[in-house]
Scaffold this active site. Structure first.
Site, short mmCIF file in Angstrom:
data_model
loop_
_atom_site.label_atom_id
_atom_site.label_comp_id
_atom_site.label_asym_id
_atom_site.label_seq_id
_atom_site.Cartn_x
_atom_site.Cartn_y
_atom_site.Cartn_z
N GLY A 1 -61.51 4.57 -10.47
CA GLY A 1 -62.13 5.85 -10.79
C GLY A 1 -62.35 6.69 -9.54
N GLY A 2 -62.79 6.04 -8.48
CA GLY A 2 -63.04 6.76 -7.23
C GLY A 2 -61.76 7.30 -6.63
N GLU B 1 -68.06 5.37 -2.66
CA GLU B 1 -68.37 3.96 -2.43
C GLU B 1 -67.75 3.20 -3.58
OE1 GLU B 1 -71.19 0.84 -3.44
OE2 GLU B 1 -72.50 2.41 -2.65
N CYS C 1 -72.76 -3.82 -6.11
CA CYS C 1 -71.58 -3.58 -5.27
C CYS C 1 -71.59 -4.54 -4.08
CB CYS C 1 -71.51 -2.14 -4.81
SG CYS C 1 -73.07 -1.48 -4.28
#
Lengths: 499, 499
Positions: A222-223, A242, A279
Site C-alpha cells: 500500500g505504501g 513507514e 510494526c
C-alpha cells in the site's frame, strides 16, 4: 468498505459496528485541502509557543474524551482497554512532547553567518531557518488507532511544524477516526485539520497540487503504491512511508545459556503483544537450538486474539499455511486463540541457519501477526555474514551476556547498516516518544531512510530551509533577528550558542 | 559524445579538444561501484577528524595542480581563467569547510535520552546518531566544471559524511573531469572515489543496487528522468537534484526611482556573468517601466560569449527566437557576442505585468543563458498576488529602499514560499559556501525541498539516523559514550550541550 461508505466491524465477532461513514468524494477532498491551504498562513504564522499551546489543549481535550475514544476503539480493534488506555496516553504525551520541542526552539535551526568579503567566494550576511512546507496528508495506520492515526505522530509533528493536516482515515476504525477527528477539529482553528474517508479519497489526496508532503504508516504494498503516485506527480513531493519490517533478534550463546527461560518469556510476550500487530514485532529470532524448547513452550502457552481486519486474519492464515508447507521449516509451537470473529493463534517455526540462508527471501517476508521463526545456528561466527544480507528493518535486537560482547560488536556492525533502532538485551516492541528515538530505517522499513515517524526529530519531515541574504533586521523573522528576541539556541558563525 | 567515447570541445571555436575519453561499460560501472562499496566500512569508520584531514589534503592537492586544471577547464568551457581561478578556490575552500564541519562534530546529531520508567510509554536509555548511507552517485554539472563537478559540493559533502563517491562526469568537460579525478584518486584511499563516463553509464549507476543516494545538478528534464529511475528502483533511494530556476528579482518603486543606474548595471552583470550559465541567473525582473531604458542600455552594452555546449547554444537561440515571436513580448536590448564557436549575445525582453499574468507558464520557463525578461508593473500593490503563483526557484531577490519596506514585507511573505534563498538589495548569482547557506527550493528548483547542495548542511543528504537502545557504553560509538571522549556538542535529555 461498502459502496455507501466505510463500515467498521468488531473483530471479536466479525459483525458490523455502527453505521458506515460516508466516503469523501473527489470534490470533497478538494474542498478540505483548499480549506487547509487557506489556513496555512495563519497557522504557520503563529509563534512556536502559541502553536505549542494549541497542541497542549488538544492533548487535554483528547484525554478528557478518553472514555468514549477508548470504548469505540476497543469495539473496532479488539486491542483491549488497557492497551488502548496506554496508547491514548502515549498519543497525548506525544502532542505534549512536540509542544516542548516548539518551546525549546532549536527545531527551526536558526543559523547566522556574518559577512566576510575576503574569503572566496565572498560571504554576505546569511541567515538560515526552517519553515513549514504547506498542507500535509497523513495516512493513518490500522494497528495503532490513536498513536499512528488521526491525532498520532504524523499529525502531531506536522501540526507542530506549522502545517495543516488532512488525514485519510484507516478503514479498520472509521468510528474511532470520526470520534477523534471531532475532538481535534473542536480545538484547532478552522481548516487546520481535515479528514477524508475511502481508498479513492486517499489517492486523490496524494495527487492534490496543494498537498506538499505525505506521511504514511501501513503495508509495503500500500505504501509503495502511494509513494509511486506521490513521486509521479508533475511536482513530486516528499513521501514518508513507514512500511514493513521483520525486526530480527539475535540471541548470542552466553545469553542463551544463562537466561533461556527469561528470553523465551520475553520473546513470546513481544511476539504476541497486540496479537502481533506491531510494526516492530520480532518476526525472526536467531538462537542456538538449545533454547528452542523453551521458546516453543512460551509461545505454545501464549494466547492470540482477534486481528484487526478480516483481510489481515486471512493473510496471516495464508502465511502460516505457506510456512507449514515449506520443506525446511518446522512448526514447533501453536498457542491458543479465539475461534470466533477474526481470532488467530500464535505460531513458532524453526529453521536451520543453512536452510534459512538457502531461502532467505521467502523466510524474511514480514508476517503481520503473532507468528515467528527461530533460525537455529551452530556456529555463532557465521551470524555477521548472514545478517549482512538482511533488508531494511525498523529494529534489530541483540541479546548478549558479557562473554558475548566481542561477537556482539561484530553483529552490531552489521545490524546498524539495515536497522533504524538497535536494541540491546530488550525487545523491539514499544517505541518511546523522545528526542533520541528513531523509528525508521532503510527500505522497505521506510521510503525515506533519513527520517523518523516517532520522536522529536519527526518534525523535520515537514520543514524546509530558507536563507535570508542581507535583509534589514526588522524584516527578518524573530528567530533570525540580531537580538534573538525568542531566546532560542542558534548557530552563529559556525558555533552553537545556547542561551 | 562520439561512439568511441566522450569527446570534449572548445566552445570558443567549436573544435574537438583532446582525445575522446572512453565511455564506461555496464560491467565497468559495476566494478567501480563494487570497489566503492568495499571501501565503505573503512572510510565511514574513520574518525571525523581523520576524514577531515583527508579532505584538507585533497584541497591542497587540487590547489597544487591549479594550473593544469584551470587551463584544461578554460579550453573546455571558455569560462575564462579569472572565473575558473575563483571557482577552483571556492571548490577547495568547500572541502576545507567540510573539514571544519567534521571537526566541530555536531553534524552527527548525537542525542542522548536517559531512561524514565515512569512516563507512558516508558523510556529506556536511547542514543541517536547519524551515520552514512553508503555509496553515493554524483552527477556533475556542465556550468561549474569545479564547484559542482568531480570534486564539487556533492562529492565533498558525501565524502565528509563518510560515503564513497562515484561521479558521472559531465560530457561538456571530459578532460577537466579526468584531470580532476586523477588528483582526487591520488589522495583518497582506494575505492573511495570512482568516475564513470557516458550517459548510459549514468543510468546504470543510478540503478545499481549498491548505490544508496544520488546527487545531481543539471537540467529539469535530465534530472527528472534520473529521479524517476531512482524512485522506480525496487529499493527507491534519495535523489537530490538541483534543477531549473528562473530566480525572479523584484525592484520596488523607491529603489527604482533612487538607483536606476546602479540597478541596471548590477542586473546586466548578474544576467551575463558566465554567459548567463548560472543556476541562479536572474531571468525575470519585475520593475516599474521607468527603469526599462536604463536596463536596456546596460544589457545592450554587455558582452556575451561562447556557451558551454553546442546544444546549449542552440537551445538558447531557439528560446530567444520564440520570445521574439511572442505577441506580447518586446525585445528591448541585444548585447554583443562572438560570432565564432558557440557564441551568443545577451538579450533583454519586456512584457507588461498584465501580459505576463496572461501567459505566465511560457514566460517563466528558464532560459539557460544571458537572456532576461523585465516585467513592468504600474501598480506595485499587484506584485504579491502575481508572485504567489510562481513555481519553485533557487532564489528570489528584492530591491527596496526604506520607503518600500512595507511592500517588501508583503513581497517577502510570498517569495519565501517558493524560493530557497531570499536576497535583499543584491543579486542572486554567487553562492557563498557557509553554515547558513541554502541552495535549494521547491520543485522544480530541486527534487527535494528539505535539502541543500551548497553549505555545511549539505552533508545531511548522505546521513541517516540510528538509535542505540540500552547498549553497554563500551559498545557505543565514541560520540554516544557517557564520557563524550570526542568532546562534541550533543543533545542530552532534550538540552543542547556545547562543550
Amino acid at each position: 468498505m461498502s459502496s455507501q461508505g466505510v463500515q467498521g466491524y468488531e473483530p471479536r465477532t466479525g459483525k458490523a459496528f455502527g453505521d458506515p461513514v460516508p466516503t469523501t468524494s473527489d470534490s470533497g477532498v478538494g474542498e478540505i485541502v483548499g480549506a487547509a491551504a487557506r489556513a496555512f498562513p495563519a497557522w504557520s504564522g503563529l509563534a512556536s509557543a502559541e502553536r505549542g499551546a494549541v497542541l497542549e489543549r488538544l492533548a487535554d481535550a483528547l484525554d478528557a474524551e478518553s472514555e468514549v475514544l477508548i470504548a469505540t476503539a476497543d469495539s473496532e480493534t479488539a486491542l483491549g482497554v488497557p492497551r488502548l488506555t496506554t496508547e491514548l496516553k502515549r498519543t497525548t504525551n506525544q502532542l505534549r512532547l512536540f509542544a516542548g520541542v516548539l518551546a525549546e526552539g532549536s527545531y527551526r535551526e536558526a543559523t547566522i553567518d556574518s559577512p566576510d568579503p575576503d574569503i572566496i567566494p565572498p560571504r554576505p550576511d546569511l541567515r538560515r531557518i526552517l519553515q513549514p512546507l504547506g498542507v500535509v496528508a497523513v495516512f493513518s495506520a490500522s494497528n495503532f488507532p490513536f498513536a499512528f492515526s488521526v491525532a498520532g505522530g504524523d499529525t502531531a509533528s506536522a501540526l507542530a511544524a506549522g502545517c495543516p493536516v488532512v488525514v485519510k482515515a484507516h478503514s479498520a476504525h472509521p468510528q474511532t477516526s470520526r470520534e477523534t477527528a471531532r475532538v481535534v477539529a473542536s480545538v484547532l482553528p478552522e481548516g487546520v485539520f481535515g479528514i477524508v474517508y475511502g481508498t479513492e479519497a486517499g489517492r486523490v489526496l496524494v495527487q492534490h497540487p496543494l498537498v506538499k508532503a505525505v506521511g504514511f504508516t501501513g503495508s509495503t504494498a500500500g505504501g509503495r503504491a502511494l509513494f509511486d503516485l506521490a513521486q509521479g506527480r508533475p511536482e513530486p513531493i516528499p513521501f514518508y512511508g513507514e512500511l514493513g519490517s521483520v525486526n530480527p533478534v539475535v540471541v548470542l550463546p552466553s545469553a542463551a545459556a544463562n537466561r533461556s527461560a527469561e528470553l523465551a518469556t520475553g520473546f513470546a510476550q513481544s511476539l504476541t503483544m497486540g496479537v502481533g500487530q506491531f510494526c516492530t514485532n520480532p518476526g525472526l529470532l536467531f538462537a542456538p537450538s538449545s533454547i528452542v524448547d523453551a521458546l516453543a513452550e512460551a509461545v505454545g502457552g501464549a494466547g492470540g486474539g482477534a486481528m484487526l481486519t478480516e483481510r489481515m486474519r486471512d493473510s496471516y492464515q495464508s502465511t502460516v499455511d505457506s510456512l507449514i508447507a515449506h520443506s525446511s521449516v518446522r512448526l514447533v509451537a501453536t498457542g491458543s486463540g479465539p475461534e470466533e470473529g477474526w481470532g488467530v493463534a500464535p505460531r513458532l517455526y524453526q529453521v536451520s541457519l543453512e536452510d534459512f540462508v538457502a531461502d532467505k527471501e521467502k523466510l524474511t517476508e514480514e508476517c503481520f501477526g503473532p507468528a515467528g521463526i527461530v533460525v537455529t545456528y551452530d556456529d555463532p561466527a557465521q551470524l555477521p555474514e548472514v545478517l549482512r544480507g538482511l533488508e531494511g528493518s525498523l529494529t534489530a535486537t541483540v541479546h548478549a551476556d558479557p562473554d558475548d560482547h566481542a561477537l556482539a560488536a561484530a553483529v552490531l556492525d552489521e545490524i546498524r547498516r539495515f536497522a533504524g533502532r538497535l536494541v540491546f538485551n530488550g525487545w523491539p516492541t514499544g517505541v518511546a516518544v523522545s528526542w533520541a528515538m528513531h523509528h525508521g530505517g532503510p527500505w522497505p522499513a521506510t521510503t525515506s531512510p533519513l527520517h523518523t515517524s516517532v520522536g522529536a526529530t519527526g518534525v523535520r519531515r515537514w520543514l524546509a530551509p530558507v536563507t535570508y541574504q542581507s535583509w534589514p533586521d526588522a524584516l527578518l523573522p524573530p528567530e533570525l533577528q540580531n537580538a534573538n528576541p525568542l531566546n532560542i539556541p542558534r548557530r552563529e558563525d559556525g558555533v552553537l550558542v545556547v542561551p
